[in-house]
Design a protein around this motif. Structure first.
Motif, PDB file in Angstrom:
ATOM      1  N   ASN A 197      13.206  -6.496  -7.699  1.00 30.82           N
ATOM      2  CA  ASN A 197      12.683  -5.412  -6.845  1.00 30.82           C
ATOM      3  C   ASN A 197      11.756  -4.374  -7.228  1.00 30.82           C
ATOM      4  OD1 ASN A 197      14.857  -6.390  -4.760  1.00 30.82           O
ATOM      5  ND2 ASN A 197      16.666  -5.565  -6.303  1.00 30.82           N
ATOM      6  N   TRP A 198      11.219  -4.555  -8.516  1.00 31.86           N
ATOM      7  CA  TRP A 198      10.154  -3.637  -9.100  1.00 31.86           C
ATOM      8  C   TRP A 198       9.107  -3.784  -7.996  1.00 31.86           C
ATOM      9  CZ3 TRP A 198      10.266  -4.984 -14.891  1.00 31.86           C
ATOM     10  CH2 TRP A 198      11.599  -4.398 -15.768  1.00 31.86           C
ATOM     11  N   ALA A 199       8.296  -2.846  -8.385  1.00 38.83           N
ATOM     12  CA  ALA A 199       7.137  -2.785  -7.550  1.00 38.83           C
ATOM     13  C   ALA A 199       5.766  -3.685  -8.197  1.00 38.83           C
ATOM     14  CB  ALA A 199       6.361  -1.349  -7.617  1.00 38.83           C
ATOM     15  N   VAL A 200       4.934  -4.145  -7.307  1.00 44.44           N
ATOM     16  CA  VAL A 200       3.891  -4.899  -7.651  1.00 44.44           C
ATOM     17  C   VAL A 200       2.859  -4.054  -8.402  1.00 44.44           C
ATOM     18  CG1 VAL A 200       2.313  -6.680  -7.058  1.00 44.44           C
ATOM     19  CG2 VAL A 200       4.503  -6.716  -5.849  1.00 44.44           C
ATOM     20  N   ILE A 201       2.293  -4.715  -9.399  1.00 43.10           N
ATOM     21  CA  ILE A 201       1.347  -4.014 -10.391  1.00 43.10           C
ATOM     22  C   ILE A 201      -0.155  -4.994 -10.231  1.00 43.10           C
ATOM     23  CG2 ILE A 201       0.361  -3.488 -12.457  1.00 43.10           C
ATOM     24  CD1 ILE A 201       3.113  -2.461 -13.300  1.00 43.10           C
ATOM     25  N   SER A 202       0.284  -6.166  -9.879  1.00 42.19           N
ATOM     26  CA  SER A 202      -1.006  -7.171  -9.878  1.00 42.19           C
ATOM     27  C   SER A 202      -0.582  -8.378  -9.526  1.00 42.19           C
ATOM     28  CB  SER A 202      -1.675  -7.033 -11.367  1.00 42.19           C
ATOM     29  OG  SER A 202      -2.997  -7.310 -11.134  1.00 42.19           O
ATOM     30  N   ILE A 203      -1.489  -9.248  -9.251  1.00 42.57           N
ATOM     31  CA  ILE A 203      -1.154 -10.652  -9.154  1.00 42.57           C
ATOM     32  C   ILE A 203      -2.338 -11.517  -9.832  1.00 42.57           C
ATOM     33  CG2 ILE A 203      -0.180 -10.576  -6.709  1.00 42.57           C
ATOM     34  CD1 ILE A 203      -3.160 -11.366  -5.606  1.00 42.57           C
TER      35      ILE A 203
ATOM     36  N   MET B 143       0.634 -19.371  -9.608  1.00 43.49           N
ATOM     37  CA  MET B 143       0.446 -18.246  -9.266  1.00 43.49           C
ATOM     38  C   MET B 143       1.385 -17.324  -9.617  1.00 43.49           C
ATOM     39  SD  MET B 143       1.075 -19.158  -5.128  1.00 43.49           S
ATOM     40  CE  MET B 143       0.231 -17.946  -4.579  1.00 43.49           C
ATOM     41  N   ARG B 144       0.957 -15.898  -9.806  1.00 43.74           N
ATOM     42  CA  ARG B 144       1.878 -14.846 -10.710  1.00 43.74           C
ATOM     43  C   ARG B 144       1.957 -13.621  -9.893  1.00 43.74           C
ATOM     44  NH1 ARG B 144       1.198 -16.763 -16.018  1.00 43.74           N
ATOM     45  NH2 ARG B 144       0.558 -19.116 -15.636  1.00 43.74           N
ATOM     46  N   VAL B 145       2.975 -13.211  -9.801  1.00 41.69           N
ATOM     47  CA  VAL B 145       2.904 -11.743  -9.571  1.00 41.69           C
ATOM     48  C   VAL B 145       3.520 -10.768 -11.060  1.00 41.69           C
ATOM     49  CG1 VAL B 145       5.324 -11.799  -8.604  1.00 41.69           C
ATOM     50  CG2 VAL B 145       3.979  -9.942  -7.850  1.00 41.69           C
ATOM     51  N   ILE B 146       2.643  -9.747 -11.068  1.00 40.91           N
ATOM     52  CA  ILE B 146       3.018  -8.687 -12.223  1.00 40.91           C
ATOM     53  C   ILE B 146       3.734  -7.658 -11.563  1.00 40.91           C
ATOM     54  CG2 ILE B 146       2.291  -7.478 -14.017  1.00 40.91           C
ATOM     55  CD1 ILE B 146       0.195 -10.504 -12.907  1.00 40.91           C
ATOM     56  N   LEU B 147       5.057  -7.272 -12.082  1.00 42.84           N
ATOM     57  CA  LEU B 147       5.824  -6.333 -11.464  1.00 42.84           C
ATOM     58  C   LEU B 147       5.932  -5.342 -12.737  1.00 42.84           C
ATOM     59  CD1 LEU B 147       8.825  -8.580  -9.961  1.00 42.84           C
ATOM     60  CD2 LEU B 147       6.951  -7.584  -8.624  1.00 42.84           C
ATOM     61  N   GLY B 148       6.371  -4.185 -12.442  1.00 43.21           N
ATOM     62  CA  GLY B 148       6.581  -3.096 -13.549  1.00 43.21           C
ATOM     63  C   GLY B 148       7.830  -2.208 -13.141  1.00 43.21           C
ATOM     64  N   ASN B 149       8.368  -1.964 -14.116  1.00 44.71           N
ATOM     65  CA  ASN B 149       9.829  -0.892 -13.989  1.00 44.71           C
ATOM     66  C   ASN B 149       9.067   0.374 -13.442  1.00 44.71           C
ATOM     67  OD1 ASN B 149       8.723  -0.006 -16.547  1.00 44.71           O
ATOM     68  ND2 ASN B 149      10.784   0.063 -17.589  1.00 44.71           N
ATOM     69  N   ASP B 150       9.630   1.649 -13.443  1.00 42.74           N
ATOM     70  CA  ASP B 150       9.233   2.829 -12.786  1.00 42.74           C
ATOM     71  C   ASP B 150       8.266   3.371 -13.918  1.00 42.74           C
ATOM     72  OD1 ASP B 150      10.874   2.711 -10.590  1.00 42.74           O
ATOM     73  OD2 ASP B 150      12.232   3.869 -11.138  1.00 42.74           O
TER      74      ASP B 150
ATOM     75  N   ALA C 235       6.197   1.689 -15.819  1.00 46.34           N
ATOM     76  CA  ALA C 235       4.833   0.920 -15.854  1.00 46.34           C
ATOM     77  C   ALA C 235       4.257   1.313 -14.674  1.00 46.34           C
ATOM     78  CB  ALA C 235       5.363  -0.439 -15.878  1.00 46.34           C
ATOM     79  N   VAL C 236       4.780   1.345 -13.270  1.00 38.38           N
ATOM     80  CA  VAL C 236       4.200   1.374 -12.157  1.00 38.38           C
ATOM     81  C   VAL C 236       3.293   2.994 -12.194  1.00 38.38           C
ATOM     82  CG1 VAL C 236       4.509   1.779  -9.837  1.00 38.38           C
ATOM     83  CG2 VAL C 236       5.843   0.265 -10.930  1.00 38.38           C
ATOM     84  N   LYS C 237       4.490   3.965 -12.487  1.00 39.93           N
ATOM     85  CA  LYS C 237       3.577   5.290 -12.862  1.00 39.93           C
ATOM     86  C   LYS C 237       2.411   5.215 -13.529  1.00 39.93           C
ATOM     87  CE  LYS C 237       4.809   9.993 -14.003  1.00 39.93           C
ATOM     88  NZ  LYS C 237       5.797  10.988 -14.328  1.00 39.93           N
TER      89      LYS C 237
ATOM     90  N   TRP D 177      -0.230   1.410 -22.736  1.00 44.04           N
ATOM     91  CA  TRP D 177       0.806   1.648 -21.837  1.00 44.04           C
ATOM     92  C   TRP D 177       1.742   2.606 -22.581  1.00 44.04           C
ATOM     93  CZ3 TRP D 177       1.257  -0.575 -16.751  1.00 44.04           C
ATOM     94  CH2 TRP D 177       0.302  -1.587 -16.778  1.00 44.04           C
ATOM     95  N   PRO D 178       2.786   3.337 -21.791  1.00 42.85           N
ATOM     96  CA  PRO D 178       3.595   4.227 -22.502  1.00 42.85           C
ATOM     97  C   PRO D 178       4.931   3.478 -23.039  1.00 42.85           C
ATOM     98  CG  PRO D 178       3.869   4.473 -20.243  1.00 42.85           C
ATOM     99  CD  PRO D 178       2.618   3.510 -20.298  1.00 42.85           C
ATOM    100  N   ASP D 179       5.349   3.835 -24.023  1.00 48.53           N
ATOM    101  CA  ASP D 179       6.898   3.487 -24.235  1.00 48.53           C
ATOM    102  C   ASP D 179       7.474   3.682 -23.131  1.00 48.53           C
ATOM    103  OD1 ASP D 179       5.944   2.777 -27.004  1.00 48.53           O
ATOM    104  OD2 ASP D 179       7.031   4.571 -27.904  1.00 48.53           O
ATOM    105  N   GLY D 180       8.410   2.571 -23.101  1.00 49.02           N
ATOM    106  CA  GLY D 180       9.590   2.448 -21.926  1.00 49.02           C
ATOM    107  C   GLY D 180       9.022   1.577 -20.711  1.00 49.02           C
ATOM    108  N   ALA D 181       7.845   1.322 -20.755  1.00 51.68           N
ATOM    109  CA  ALA D 181       7.116   0.379 -19.492  1.00 51.68           C
ATOM    110  C   ALA D 181       7.582  -1.052 -19.956  1.00 51.68           C
ATOM    111  CB  ALA D 181       5.687   0.433 -19.762  1.00 51.68           C
ATOM    112  N   ILE D 182       8.072  -1.557 -18.867  1.00 52.10           N
ATOM    113  CA  ILE D 182       8.381  -3.131 -18.866  1.00 52.10           C
ATOM    114  C   ILE D 182       7.448  -3.774 -17.555  1.00 52.10           C
ATOM    115  CG2 ILE D 182      10.170  -4.756 -18.673  1.00 52.10           C
ATOM    116  CD1 ILE D 182      12.162  -2.646 -19.335  1.00 52.10           C
ATOM    117  N   LEU D 183       6.815  -4.783 -18.140  1.00 54.24           N
ATOM    118  CA  LEU D 183       5.952  -5.773 -17.415  1.00 54.24           C
ATOM    119  C   LEU D 183       6.942  -6.989 -17.138  1.00 54.24           C
ATOM    120  CD1 LEU D 183       2.381  -5.114 -18.800  1.00 54.24           C
ATOM    121  CD2 LEU D 183       3.390  -3.926 -16.776  1.00 54.24           C
TER     122      LEU D 183
END
Length: 168
Positions: free
Chosen positions: A40-46, A55-62, A64-66, A76-82
């Motif tokens: 359910n994370w937001a899409v960052i890229s494809i 084909m791939r979708v790249i998602l991020g936690n909050d 990473a998205v911010k 990337w900031p600490d705490g980011a998960i891709l």
């Protein structure tokens, strides 16, 4: 009122099911766990790989998205998960010029923690789970070396291939 309660219960059950499914995945050989609810994370890229027709979708936690939306991705900031979710491609039914996802191949994750993962030289933790069964990839904790070697060409972009897609 009753309808709102039913909808709320549905959301709670859906969230619980996603968390439960992630908890069922065994940890990666290096001890990393699949993040619950990543679906359910937001899409960052494809991306689309022509060499292996995937084909791939790249998602991020909050975090990473911010960072992605704010252009703060090198580093990337600490705490980011891709998360990168990969499918084989197939022709889109009824639309011959398009492709669509077919069989799920795997889900890969990069966990940014510059202190925890300093020893591997990247500042990232790496893990992959295969197929719908979410089988951990690799035989031992050294599996992340394979990821690091693959990502070495983009070490100057904080080890990340994917560039965030511009959003409207």
């Amino acid at each position: 009122m009753r309808r709102h309660c039913v909808l709320a219960l549905g959301f709670v059950l859906a969230f619980a099911a996603a968390a439960w499914a992630a908890d069922l995945a065994a940890p990666s050989p290096n001890g990393l766990k699949m993040p619950p609810g990543f679906e359910n994370w937001a899409v960052i890229s494809i991306s689309h790989r022509l060499d292996n027709k995937s084909m791939r979708v790249i998602l991020g936690n909050d975090v990473a998205v911010k960072a992605a939306r704010g252009g703060r991705i090198n580093p990337w900031p600490d705490g980011a998960i891709l998360a990168k979710v990969v499918w084989k491609e197939k022709p889109e039914e009824g639309w011959p010029d398009a492709i669509a996802p077919d069989a799920l191949v795997h889900a890969e994750f990069m966990y940014k923690d510059s202190k925890r993962f300093a020893a591997n030289g990247s500042g990232w933790g790496w893990a992959r789970w295969l197929g719908k069964e979410r089988r951990p990839y690799g035989q031992d904790a050294g599996v992340e070396g394979e990821c690091i070697r693959c990502h070495a060409p983009v070490r100057d972009r904080d080890w990340v291939f994917s560039v965030p897609a511009p959003m409207p």
